[in-house]
Write a protein that holds these residues in place. Structure first.
Motif, PDB file in Angstrom:
ATOM      1  N   ALA A  79      59.670  44.837  55.842  1.00 42.32           N
ATOM      2  CA  ALA A  79      58.451  44.442  55.118  1.00 42.32           C
ATOM      3  C   ALA A  79      57.080  44.440  55.884  1.00 42.32           C
ATOM      4  CB  ALA A  79      58.630  43.154  54.521  1.00 42.32           C
ATOM      5  N   GLY A  80      57.117  43.974  56.959  1.00 38.83           N
ATOM      6  CA  GLY A  80      56.029  43.867  57.724  1.00 38.83           C
ATOM      7  C   GLY A  80      55.387  45.243  58.062  1.00 38.83           C
ATOM      8  N   CYS A  81      55.953  46.387  57.927  1.00 40.66           N
ATOM      9  CA  CYS A  81      55.444  47.641  58.568  1.00 40.66           C
ATOM     10  C   CYS A  81      55.304  48.457  57.096  1.00 40.66           C
ATOM     11  CB  CYS A  81      56.176  48.389  59.539  1.00 40.66           C
ATOM     12  SG  CYS A  81      58.015  48.710  58.938  1.00 40.66           S
ATOM     13  N   SER A  82      55.610  47.961  56.140  1.00 42.57           N
ATOM     14  CA  SER A  82      55.738  48.777  54.616  1.00 42.57           C
ATOM     15  C   SER A  82      54.464  48.363  53.588  1.00 42.57           C
ATOM     16  CB  SER A  82      56.924  48.537  53.957  1.00 42.57           C
ATOM     17  OG  SER A  82      57.018  47.314  53.476  1.00 42.57           O
ATOM     18  N   ASN A  83      53.770  47.253  54.072  1.00 44.15           N
ATOM     19  CA  ASN A  83      52.790  46.908  53.356  1.00 44.15           C
ATOM     20  C   ASN A  83      51.634  47.847  53.070  1.00 44.15           C
ATOM     21  OD1 ASN A  83      53.969  44.444  52.675  1.00 44.15           O
ATOM     22  ND2 ASN A  83      52.781  43.134  54.384  1.00 44.15           N
ATOM     23  N   VAL A  84      51.437  48.225  51.947  1.00 44.16           N
ATOM     24  CA  VAL A  84      50.272  49.145  51.648  1.00 44.16           C
ATOM     25  C   VAL A  84      48.910  48.482  51.356  1.00 44.16           C
ATOM     26  CG1 VAL A  84      49.614  51.136  50.001  1.00 44.16           C
ATOM     27  CG2 VAL A  84      51.982  50.801  50.532  1.00 44.16           C
ATOM     28  N   GLN A  85      47.846  49.112  52.070  1.00 44.52           N
ATOM     29  CA  GLN A  85      46.438  48.501  51.949  1.00 44.52           C
ATOM     30  C   GLN A  85      45.637  49.517  51.120  1.00 44.52           C
ATOM     31  OE1 GLN A  85      46.007  45.379  52.561  1.00 44.52           O
ATOM     32  NE2 GLN A  85      48.038  45.244  53.246  1.00 44.52           N
ATOM     33  N   PRO A  86      44.643  48.951  50.347  1.00 40.97           N
ATOM     34  CA  PRO A  86      43.659  49.690  50.044  1.00 40.97           C
ATOM     35  C   PRO A  86      42.693  50.443  50.453  1.00 40.97           C
ATOM     36  CG  PRO A  86      43.689  47.238  48.811  1.00 40.97           C
ATOM     37  CD  PRO A  86      44.422  47.400  50.094  1.00 40.97           C
ATOM     38  N   VAL A  87      42.230  51.542  50.067  1.00 39.50           N
ATOM     39  CA  VAL A  87      41.584  52.322  50.908  1.00 39.50           C
ATOM     40  C   VAL A  87      40.080  52.405  50.285  1.00 39.50           C
ATOM     41  CG1 VAL A  87      43.273  53.881  51.810  1.00 39.50           C
ATOM     42  CG2 VAL A  87      41.935  54.494  49.649  1.00 39.50           C
ATOM     43  N   HIS A 109      44.455  57.955  45.061  1.00 45.03           N
ATOM     44  CA  HIS A 109      45.029  56.759  44.445  1.00 45.03           C
ATOM     45  C   HIS A 109      46.273  56.214  44.979  1.00 45.03           C
ATOM     46  CE1 HIS A 109      48.863  58.208  42.625  1.00 45.03           C
ATOM     47  NE2 HIS A 109      48.202  59.774  42.548  1.00 45.03           N
ATOM     48  N   GLN A 110      46.568  55.027  44.671  1.00 45.79           N
ATOM     49  CA  GLN A 110      47.926  54.375  45.339  1.00 45.79           C
ATOM     50  C   GLN A 110      48.806  53.619  44.328  1.00 45.79           C
ATOM     51  OE1 GLN A 110      45.134  52.012  47.945  1.00 45.79           O
ATOM     52  NE2 GLN A 110      46.599  52.588  49.687  1.00 45.79           N
ATOM     53  N   THR A 155      38.003  49.266  38.140  1.00 42.49           N
ATOM     54  CA  THR A 155      38.641  50.477  38.186  1.00 42.49           C
ATOM     55  C   THR A 155      39.979  50.103  38.685  1.00 42.49           C
ATOM     56  OG1 THR A 155      36.808  52.005  38.713  1.00 42.49           O
ATOM     57  CG2 THR A 155      38.969  52.848  39.064  1.00 42.49           C
ATOM     58  N   LEU A 156      41.251  50.334  38.094  1.00 48.65           N
ATOM     59  CA  LEU A 156      42.688  50.181  38.401  1.00 48.65           C
ATOM     60  C   LEU A 156      42.838  51.345  39.383  1.00 48.65           C
ATOM     61  CD1 LEU A 156      45.104  48.468  38.211  1.00 48.65           C
ATOM     62  CD2 LEU A 156      45.823  49.921  36.451  1.00 48.65           C
ATOM     63  N   THR A 157      43.271  51.000  40.776  1.00 46.84           N
ATOM     64  CA  THR A 157      43.433  52.115  41.790  1.00 46.84           C
ATOM     65  C   THR A 157      44.778  52.374  42.404  1.00 46.84           C
ATOM     66  OG1 THR A 157      42.660  50.791  43.466  1.00 46.84           O
ATOM     67  CG2 THR A 157      41.059  52.120  42.375  1.00 46.84           C
ATOM     68  N   GLY A 158      45.800  51.384  42.054  1.00 43.70           N
ATOM     69  CA  GLY A 158      46.870  51.412  42.531  1.00 43.70           C
ATOM     70  C   GLY A 158      47.712  50.113  42.115  1.00 43.70           C
ATOM     71  N   GLY A 159      49.083  50.229  42.334  1.00 43.73           N
ATOM     72  CA  GLY A 159      50.003  48.930  42.068  1.00 43.73           C
ATOM     73  C   GLY A 159      51.247  49.525  42.260  1.00 43.73           C
ATOM     74  N   ALA A 160      51.963  48.201  42.224  1.00 42.60           N
ATOM     75  CA  ALA A 160      53.596  48.483  42.272  1.00 42.60           C
ATOM     76  C   ALA A 160      54.106  47.687  41.413  1.00 42.60           C
ATOM     77  CB  ALA A 160      54.235  48.513  43.854  1.00 42.60           C
ATOM     78  N   THR A 161      55.482  47.868  40.956  1.00 44.14           N
ATOM     79  CA  THR A 161      56.381  47.119  40.195  1.00 44.14           C
ATOM     80  C   THR A 161      57.306  46.376  40.974  1.00 44.14           C
ATOM     81  OG1 THR A 161      57.873  48.917  39.906  1.00 44.14           O
ATOM     82  CG2 THR A 161      56.270  48.655  38.244  1.00 44.14           C
ATOM     83  N   THR A 162      57.602  45.211  40.403  1.00 45.73           N
ATOM     84  CA  THR A 162      58.660  44.242  41.247  1.00 45.73           C
ATOM     85  C   THR A 162      60.031  44.909  41.080  1.00 45.73           C
ATOM     86  OG1 THR A 162      57.366  42.336  40.764  1.00 45.73           O
ATOM     87  CG2 THR A 162      59.663  42.075  41.172  1.00 45.73           C
ATOM     88  N   TYR A 190      52.412  44.341  42.973  1.00 47.22           N
ATOM     89  CA  TYR A 190      51.021  44.139  43.335  1.00 47.22           C
ATOM     90  C   TYR A 190      50.164  45.017  42.574  1.00 47.22           C
ATOM     91  CZ  TYR A 190      51.684  48.142  46.473  1.00 47.22           C
ATOM     92  OH  TYR A 190      51.855  49.524  46.810  1.00 47.22           O
ATOM     93  N   VAL A 191      49.023  44.807  42.752  1.00 46.78           N
ATOM     94  CA  VAL A 191      47.698  45.571  41.814  1.00 46.78           C
ATOM     95  C   VAL A 191      46.613  45.680  42.953  1.00 46.78           C
ATOM     96  CG1 VAL A 191      46.495  43.494  41.020  1.00 46.78           C
ATOM     97  CG2 VAL A 191      46.356  45.776  39.791  1.00 46.78           C
ATOM     98  N   MET A 192      45.917  46.827  42.765  1.00 43.91           N
ATOM     99  CA  MET A 192      44.796  47.241  43.474  1.00 43.91           C
ATOM    100  C   MET A 192      43.795  47.778  42.620  1.00 43.91           C
ATOM    101  SD  MET A 192      46.379  49.398  46.660  1.00 43.91           S
ATOM    102  CE  MET A 192      47.539  48.872  48.169  1.00 43.91           C
ATOM    103  N   TYR A 193      42.429  47.534  42.905  1.00 48.19           N
ATOM    104  CA  TYR A 193      41.546  47.890  41.887  1.00 48.19           C
ATOM    105  C   TYR A 193      39.980  47.621  42.835  1.00 48.19           C
ATOM    106  CZ  TYR A 193      41.008  42.622  41.776  1.00 48.19           C
ATOM    107  OH  TYR A 193      40.802  41.392  42.186  1.00 48.19           O
TER     108      TYR A 193
END
Length: 222
Positions: free
Chosen positions: A22-30, A81-82, A126-133, A166-169
């Protein structure tokens, strides 16, 4: 019973593996290239939570604004997009939830309007990214020893938990009468790792992130 016990052990092992990664898989917005305010965005070195890594802020007296126009939430189509493998229906569901949630929160501070006027803001989301649980594993990882410890530490740090959506926007705020950019930022929002309720349902964590993002936005505009 034996097969059931083996299944539980496999789930636990998967959770432990996720904790390791988990520590190295977190995706960050751009800085999304297709967002109008992107050239104005700057990295926020003070954002230790990683929730708002890029932003722009002009000097503004927010108290002079009494009304706000909330444009329809758009789903980002740019190549950067993410969304990963998120389905089109899930994207649409999140965009709809974002529209309703931000509108509700903005009403606690502003009169919502439809046409530009003095002392009125225009907000573009603007919804730019996200992931489901990840079903089941997300919840179980809160209860096994290793998962509980990891998620407890993440909660203190204000960071993400294991197998959680999570959600990115992007948020862009303009003076409605002059079209001057007042504030813009990209954000990633997610629930507290120890929020067990947010681990149920594939979109529950992302929706909780939207709730938190709407609260954070209104707090900035007070």
């Amino acid at each position: 019973m034996k097969k059931s016990g083996q299944s539980v052990r496999l789930v636990a092992a998967a959770a432990c593996l996720g904790i390791t990664l988990a520590g190295c898989s977190n995706v960050q917005p751009v800085k999304y290239a297709g967002i109008a305010s992107s050239p104005s965005l700057r990295a926020d070195a003070q954002d230790r939570s990683w929730r708002v890594p890029y932003e722009y802020a002009a000097q503004v007296n927010w108290s002079t604004y009494r009304s706000a126009i909330l444009d329809p939430v758009t789903i980002y189509q740019g190549a950067d997009h993410q969304f990963g493998d998120m389905s089109t229906p899930d994207k649409s569901a999140l965009a709809s939830y974002m529209q309703t949630t931000f509108e509700k929160k903005l009403r606690t501070r502003f009169d919502l309007a439809n046409t530009p006027a003095p002392n009125t803001l225009r907000l573009r989301l603007t919804l730019t990214g996200g992931a489901t649980t990840t079903p089941v594993i997300s919840t179980l990882s809160r209860f096994d020893i290793a998962g509980g410890l990891y998620n407890g530490v993440q909660a203190v740090r204000g960071r993400e938990g294991t197998f959680t959506g999570y959600v990115m926007y992007a948020v862009e705020i303009y003076d409605a009468s002059t079209n001057r950019l007042l504030r813009a930022y990209v954000s990633k929002q997610y629930p507290n790792p120890m929020n067990i309720g947010a681990s149920f349902g594939s979109l529950s964590a992302a929706k909780t992130g939207i709730d938190k993002g709407a609260d954070a936005l209104v707090a900035q505009l007070d």
